[in-house]
Design a protein around this motif. Structure first.
Motif, PDB file in Angstrom:
ATOM      1  N   PHE A   1      -5.279   4.587   0.512  1.00  0.00           N
ATOM      2  CA  PHE A   1      -7.459   4.675  -0.825  1.00  0.00           C
ATOM      3  C   PHE A   1      -7.605   6.227  -0.344  1.00  0.00           C
TER       4      PHE A   1
ATOM      5  N   TRP B   1       0.478  -1.477   0.247  1.00  0.00           N
ATOM      6  CA  TRP B   1       0.432  -0.017   0.045  1.00  0.00           C
ATOM      7  C   TRP B   1       0.899   1.305   0.275  1.00  0.00           C
TER       8      TRP B   1
ATOM      9  N   GLU C   1      -2.521   2.026   4.773  1.00  0.00           N
ATOM     10  CA  GLU C   1      -4.278   1.393   4.318  1.00  0.00           C
ATOM     11  C   GLU C   1      -4.592   3.080   3.567  1.00  0.00           C
ATOM     12  N   GLU C   2      -4.774   4.034   5.097  1.00  0.00           N
ATOM     13  CA  GLU C   2      -5.216   5.338   4.045  1.00  0.00           C
ATOM     14  C   GLU C   2      -3.691   5.996   3.177  1.00  0.00           C
TER      15      GLU C   2
ATOM     16  N   TYR D   1     -12.327   0.564  -1.690  1.00  0.00           N
ATOM     17  CA  TYR D   1     -11.272  -0.410   0.316  1.00  0.00           C
ATOM     18  C   TYR D   1     -12.416  -1.236   0.046  1.00  0.00           C
TER      19      TYR D   1
ATOM     20  N   ALA E   1     -15.313  -1.711   7.051  1.00  0.00           N
ATOM     21  CA  ALA E   1     -14.517  -1.129   5.381  1.00  0.00           C
ATOM     22  C   ALA E   1     -14.663  -0.131   4.916  1.00  0.00           C
TER      23      ALA E   1
ATOM     24  N   SER F   1     -13.488   5.164  -3.870  1.00  0.00           N
ATOM     25  CA  SER F   1     -13.020   5.224  -2.292  1.00  0.00           C
ATOM     26  C   SER F   1     -12.746   4.142  -1.149  1.00  0.00           C
TER      27      SER F   1
ATOM     28  N   GLY G   1     -15.059   3.505   5.281  1.00  0.00           N
ATOM     29  CA  GLY G   1     -13.897   4.227   3.409  1.00  0.00           C
ATOM     30  C   GLY G   1     -14.798   5.560   4.068  1.00  0.00           C
TER      31      GLY G   1
END
Length: 239
Positions: free
Chosen positions: A159, A72, A155-156, A180, A196, A176, A200
């Motif tokens: 995404f 990621w 992840e942030e 995700y 998620a 997004s 998200g």
């Protein structure tokens, strides 16, 4: 009532009124970003499914999940510029998004823990959640917590950083969040997909408002670390 007025002002400032609008990226930069993002999304989703398929207690779980985080981060950095962003205050000024993010993350955590109290009574929903938590139960909790934090940041960055910027402006928040959630389908845990999606959407709104990834990162860490430590308690509350 003053309380509802204050809450309304808070949610408008933290989730609705953009503090900063960035200029559109050069088409060549955007094409490169979309190509890198698409490749990373496929590889990262597959790697996540493989990592969570490892049996609880297996020492390979740790490097596998760190490998997912590395994917990621590499994809995010390779795709183009990333920004921390700034928050809008209720008074109309700007500030760091940390405090707003802590509050939003705490609110989301409270909602999910309340739901977990109910899930704990439903065997077919609880089973997959227990299997996921087994990595913390049979492994080293401090190490799992550290990996959870590293993965949350990674992840942030991808995404809500790279992927968010690669999507057409109108569909960034929903798109997004949907991608995700899709990346978690391979885990086979329906409630993780639901989580998620909710996370998200919340962090996507933060990203749109602040123009950066700092707020989403803080919200994600508040929620994920809180769930790691408090979810087992919530599941067993009625036992």
């Amino acid at each position: 009532m003053p309380l509802f007025t204050e809450l309304g002002s808070f949610f408008r400032a933290s989730l609705l009124d953009p503090a900063h609008e960035r200029a559109a990226e050069d088409p060549r930069v955007l094409r490169r970003r979309r190509l890198v993002v698409a490749l990373t999304l496929v590889l990262g989703g597959a790697a996540l499914g493989l990592a969570l398929a490892i049996r609880p207690g297996d020492p390979w779980f740790y490097p596998a999940t760190l490998g997912v985080a590395a994917l990621w981060v590499l994809g995010a950095v390779a795709s183009g510029p990333l920004h921390l962003g700034r928050a809008r205050t209720r008074a109309g000024g700007q500030s760091s998004s940390v405090l707003q993010a802590l509050i939003l993350g705490g609110m989301l955590l409270a909602v999910f823990l309340a739901g977990a109290v109910v899930v704990g009574r439903i065997d077919w929903l609880r089973g997959p959640v227990d299997a996921l938590l087994a990595h913390a139960r049979f492994g080293s909790l401090p190490i799992v917590a550290a990996i959870t934090a590293v993965n949350g940041v990674a992840e942030e960055l991808f995404f809500r950083g790279a992927l968010f910027a690669a999507i057409t402006r109108r569909w960034r928040v929903v798109g997004s969040a949907a991608l995700y959630a899709l990346a978690t389908v391979a885990t086979g845990v329906p409630l993780l997909v639901l989580a998620a999606t909710a996370l998200g959407l919340l962090t996507g709104l933060q990203r749109r408002v602040t123009g950066g990834v700092l707020g989403p990162i803080v919200t994600h860490l508040t929620w994920s670390l809180g769930m790691l430590f408090a979810l087992p308690w919530a599941l067993d509350l009625w036992s």
